[in-house]
Design an enzyme around this catalytic site. Structure first.
Site: not given
Lengths: 245, 223
Positions: A22-24
């Site tokens: 996931r994009t953090l």
């Protein structure tokens, strides 16, 4: 009201095994995009900077691109996600052209598509880290809208992303009016971009202004704004302050 | 290696207030047109009101992207209903559908605070009020959103709703005339705009009665 705390418990149903998917946080980012409606269509401005955190790493990033025949997309935020969005839109426009039915997607349709894409990615907790500005016109109808990374979208006579919301929108609220001429529109955009240049640390002095009218999209060659640094307060800045350096 | 935490929230509050008042043969639904985020105004001209069926209108405030998705979902379901039943959905039917739709996402809610207003099958005004996960009830009037804490007590005072514990059950719809109800709604928003920073710019009022649906606008404070 904090409906969804950002801290997830270890055994949360909502976090999968490998969070590395996931994009953090974003890595290479573009700063503000500012756009307004004018007499013949839409004017949009964005600088050409791609920052890597606090480093101004890339200085020739084109953050505005034409989409199909009737739209212009400007993006701030993660540059790689913007490139991904361009790939999605490329496919969308391709399929639209392949119908070969004389019909073509207008800015309203493209904006709706982008909103759905952004919202769906947010639902999967893997957002495209961008704030998008979509402007265009079709059959004389001007359209200017924006979508954020969590899917918040609206249209207005003038829009901006990021710092532009704080610094450019107030100027636009004061000075925008219906049926701006091209020269007045550019002057207004340059005024906004100049303020951003002075006050946004991620701004670079190399910008493009794009226009979209019934005749199509024109994106200017990159150029710089004149700035003034001769204010007396900048001369000999340590004059009034006692200090070792 | 401790798990990395996300530093973004999937939710945002775009502010605004909504009100609905039911009358004997009309229903007034109103909402302001300001859309904000944090301390910024994003736009002053955004409608929070959505017509779901001929005699059923919903006003929602909260997280705009969720509100939009919810409106789309309900509009799509209404279209299917029309194909299957060859008629418009009644307001009480739409009320139940909205509740179910909201509860469906009980564990990742639509951050949307709704009031549903319209006419029931007998042409009487009805208002339904919801929380974000679908709990709802039929009332005579309601408000939701950032200004609701300011608006609701005033409506309670002016519309004097009968206790739901009374027997026989008394009607919750107001005996006020349509024009008086509209005036009350305008007053209520003017007051809320004074103290709630997220309410203001413009008021959109939708009135449903036997003649159909009409829309009115009123300017509010822009600060």
């Amino acid at each position: 009201m904090n409906f969804m705390a950002s801290k997830q418990p270890e055994n949360s149903l909502l976090s999968p095994e490998s969070d590395s998917q996931r994009t953090l946080y974003p890595y290479v980012t573009g700063t503000s995009v500012v756009a307004l409606k004018y007499k013949d269509g839409i004017l949009m401005a964005a600088d050409m900077g791609g920052s890597y955190g606090s480093t101004l790493r890339y200085k020739s990033v084109e953050r505005m691109k034409p989409i199909g025949k009737h739209s212009l997309l400007g993006a701030s935020g993660e540059i790689s996600d913007f490139q991904e969005i361009l790939r999605y839109l490329d496919e969308l426009i391709l399929y639209d052209n392949m119908w070969d039915d004389g019909n073509s997607l207008g800015p309203k349709e493209v904006h709706n598509y982008l909103t759905r894409v952004m919202y769906n990615r947010r639902n999967k907790f893997n957002p495209l880290w961008n704030s998008l500005v979509l402007g265009g016109l079709k059959n004389g109808q001007k359209y200017l809208g924006t979508v954020s990374m969590i899917g918040v979208n609206f249209e207005d006579n003038h829009v901006a992303t990021g710092f532009g919301n704080h610094l450019a929108r107030p100027i636009l609220r004061q000075e925008w009016h219906e049926n701006l001429s091209f020269e007045d529109g550019v002057r207004l955009l340059e005024k906004c971009m100049r303020v951003l240049l002075y006050r946004d640390r991620s701004a670079v002095n190399k910008l493009q202004i794009a226009k979209i009218t019934e005749d199509g999209v024109t994106i200017s060659q990159p150029y710089s704004l004149k700035t003034y640094w001769e204010f007396s307060a900048f001369e000999n800045p340590a004059q009034g302050a006692i200090g070792s350096w | 290696m401790p798990k990395e935490q996300a530093n973004w929230s999937p939710y945002d509050n775009n502010g605004g207030s909504c009100v609905a008042v039911a009358g004997a043969d009309y229903c007034v639904i109103a909402a302001d047109t300001r859309m904000s985020t944090g301390y910024n105004i994003l736009t002053r001209d955004y409608s929070k009101i959505c017509k779901l069926a001929d005699k059923c209108v919903m006003a929602s405030s909260g997280f705009q992207a969720d509100v939009k998705a919810l409106q789309k979902h309900l509009a799509a379901r209404h279209l299917i209903y029309q194909h299957q039943h060859n008629k418009q959905m009644s307001c009480p039917a739409m009320a139940q559908l909205l509740s179910n739709t909201l509860y469906y996402k009980r564990f990742f809610p639509y951050y949307s605070f709704n009031v549903l207003g319209g006419l029931d099958n007998e042409g009487k005004g009805c208002v339904f009020t919801y929380d974000a996960v679908g709990s709802y009830e039929k009332v005579g009037y309601s408000s939701q959103g950032s200004g609701s804490t300011l608006i609701m007590p005033f409506l309670d005072n002016q519309l004097k709703s009968p206790s739901p514990l009374l027997l026989p059950a008394r009607d919750a719809v107001t005996p006020l005339a349509e024009a008086e109800a509209i005036d009350l709604v305008k007053t209520v928003f003017a007051s809320a705009s004074e103290r709630d920073i997220y309410t203001g710019d413009k008021l959109e009022i939708v009135v449903i009665n036997a003649d159909g649906i009409r829309r009115e606008y009123m300017d509010l404070r822009k600060d």
